[in-house]
Design a protein around this motif. Sequence first.
Motif, PDB file in Angstrom:
ATOM      1  N   ARG A 291      91.487 101.162  60.733  1.00  0.00           N
ATOM      2  CA  ARG A 291      92.862 100.674  60.659  1.00  0.00           C
ATOM      3  C   ARG A 291      93.458 100.830  59.275  1.00  0.00           C
ATOM      4  N   GLY A 292      92.743 101.488  58.394  1.00  0.00           N
ATOM      5  CA  GLY A 292      93.280 101.817  57.080  1.00  0.00           C
ATOM      6  C   GLY A 292      93.101 100.760  56.015  1.00  0.00           C
ATOM      7  N   VAL A 293      92.253  99.748  56.270  1.00  0.00           N
ATOM      8  CA  VAL A 293      92.019  98.726  55.257  1.00  0.00           C
ATOM      9  C   VAL A 293      91.177  99.326  54.137  1.00  0.00           C
ATOM     10  N   ALA A 294      91.609  99.127  52.902  1.00  0.00           N
ATOM     11  CA  ALA A 294      90.959  99.752  51.759  1.00  0.00           C
ATOM     12  C   ALA A 294      89.540  99.214  51.559  1.00  0.00           C
TER      13      ALA A 294
ATOM     14  N   ASN B 128      75.129  88.552  51.359  1.00  0.00           N
ATOM     15  CA  ASN B 128      75.862  89.758  51.722  1.00  0.00           C
ATOM     16  C   ASN B 128      74.886  90.841  52.173  1.00  0.00           C
ATOM     17  N   THR B 129      75.431  91.953  52.621  1.00  0.00           N
ATOM     18  CA  THR B 129      74.588  93.026  53.150  1.00  0.00           C
ATOM     19  C   THR B 129      73.968  93.871  52.046  1.00  0.00           C
ATOM     20  N   PHE B 130      74.217  93.488  50.778  1.00  0.00           N
ATOM     21  CA  PHE B 130      73.645  94.216  49.649  1.00  0.00           C
ATOM     22  C   PHE B 130      72.402  93.506  49.100  1.00  0.00           C
ATOM     23  N   GLY B 131      71.919  92.485  49.822  1.00  0.00           N
ATOM     24  CA  GLY B 131      70.717  91.782  49.413  1.00  0.00           C
ATOM     25  C   GLY B 131      70.940  90.724  48.354  1.00  0.00           C
ATOM     26  N   GLU B 132      72.188  90.305  48.172  1.00  0.00           N
ATOM     27  CA  GLU B 132      72.514  89.278  47.183  1.00  0.00           C
ATOM     28  C   GLU B 132      72.866  87.972  47.885  1.00  0.00           C
TER      29      GLU B 132
ATOM     30  N   ALA C 288      83.303  96.352  60.499  1.00  0.00           N
ATOM     31  CA  ALA C 288      83.688  97.072  59.282  1.00  0.00           C
ATOM     32  C   ALA C 288      84.268  98.441  59.630  1.00  0.00           C
ATOM     33  N   LEU C 289      83.657  99.122  60.591  1.00  0.00           N
ATOM     34  CA  LEU C 289      84.183 100.422  61.012  1.00  0.00           C
ATOM     35  C   LEU C 289      85.588 100.277  61.601  1.00  0.00           C
ATOM     36  N   LYS C 290      85.813  99.213  62.349  1.00  0.00           N
ATOM     37  CA  LYS C 290      87.132  98.997  62.934  1.00  0.00           C
ATOM     38  C   LYS C 290      88.185  98.748  61.853  1.00  0.00           C
TER      39      LYS C 290
ATOM     40  N   SER D  69      82.460  90.772  51.535  1.00  0.00           N
ATOM     41  CA  SER D  69      82.972  91.887  52.330  1.00  0.00           C
ATOM     42  C   SER D  69      83.579  92.958  51.438  1.00  0.00           C
ATOM     43  N   PRO D  70      83.296  94.245  51.707  1.00  0.00           N
ATOM     44  CA  PRO D  70      83.934  95.313  50.938  1.00  0.00           C
ATOM     45  C   PRO D  70      85.411  95.480  51.273  1.00  0.00           C
ATOM     46  N   PHE D  71      85.925  94.663  52.186  1.00  0.00           N
ATOM     47  CA  PHE D  71      87.340  94.731  52.554  1.00  0.00           C
ATOM     48  C   PHE D  71      88.121  93.527  52.037  1.00  0.00           C
TER      49      PHE D  71
END
Length: 260
Positions: free
Chosen positions: A236-239, A124-128, A230-232, A157-159
Motif C-alpha cells: 500500500r506504499g507505506v514507507a 522486535n523481529t530483530f532479536g532486541e 508487513a507485506l500488505k 515496526s519498520p513502518f
Amino acid sequence: MSDLWDGALIDATIWHGRSGDVSRQFRYRATYLATPLAALEDARLPLAPDRAGLWSLRRRDYGFCDGRPLQDFIAAQLDPHGLAHCDVTLITLPRTSGYGFNPVSFWLARDERGLRAVLAEVSNTFGERHLYLCRHPDNRPITRSDRLSGEKLFHVSPFLPRGGSYRFRFHPGPDRFGAWIDWLGADGSLRLGTAMTGPARALTRTSLRRAMLRHPMQSQKVIGLIYWQALKLAARGVAYRRKPEQLARTRSDASETTES
C-alpha cells in the motif's frame, strides 16, 4: 472461576488498528499462558521452565537474565520501587515446537490491594527487547480505567518511527486479562491501537495437553502473520524505515496518568 494467579490459559484475541498515513485493521487469536512465578519455578505447574515439549518456556527468552531464575530478574525490576512484597504472574506466548517469538509479554505484580505494576517486555523481529515498567509513582493500585503513558524508546515496526509515546491500560482479571497499548505520534494523535483480551481458564495437565495439540505451531503462525501484514503495508506504499541502533537504555517507565 479461573484465576490468573493460580495459573491459566488465556484464549486471547489480538487486534491492531492503524490510522493516519493508511487505515488498516487486523486481528488474530492466540492462546497465552498465565504462570505464577513461584509455582513455575517450584515445578508446581503442568509446564516447567527449560523443559522440551510441544509447548515450552525457556528462561533465557525473558529479561536480560541469561537463563537465571525468572524471579531474580523481576525482583531486580520491582524491588527498587518498593514492590518486593508483590506476587508476580507472567503472561506470555510459549515456544511451540521449539520456536519462540513474543511480541510482548506481561509481568503482573499484585498484592492484597490489587495490581501494583505491570512490566511490559516488548520484542522486535530483530532479536532486541525493551522493558516498560507501568506503575503509579506512589505505587497505588492500577485500576481498569487508568491509562499510563511513557515515551516510546524502542524500534518495533519498520513502518513506524521510534518516537512518540505509548499509552497502556490493563484489565488484571482474575478470570480474564486485557491489555491495550496505543501509540501516539509526536503530535499527540492516536496512530496505532492494539489490544489483547480474552477469558482465562484453568491451567491443568488436560487443558494444557489439548492446547498443545490444537496449536503445535502457534509461534510460527504469529511471526508469519506479522510478516504477512508487513507485506500488505508495503504493497500500500507505506514507507519502510531502516532500523536505528538500539538505545543503551533498555528499560523505561510508563507512569504518567493520562485521560482517554
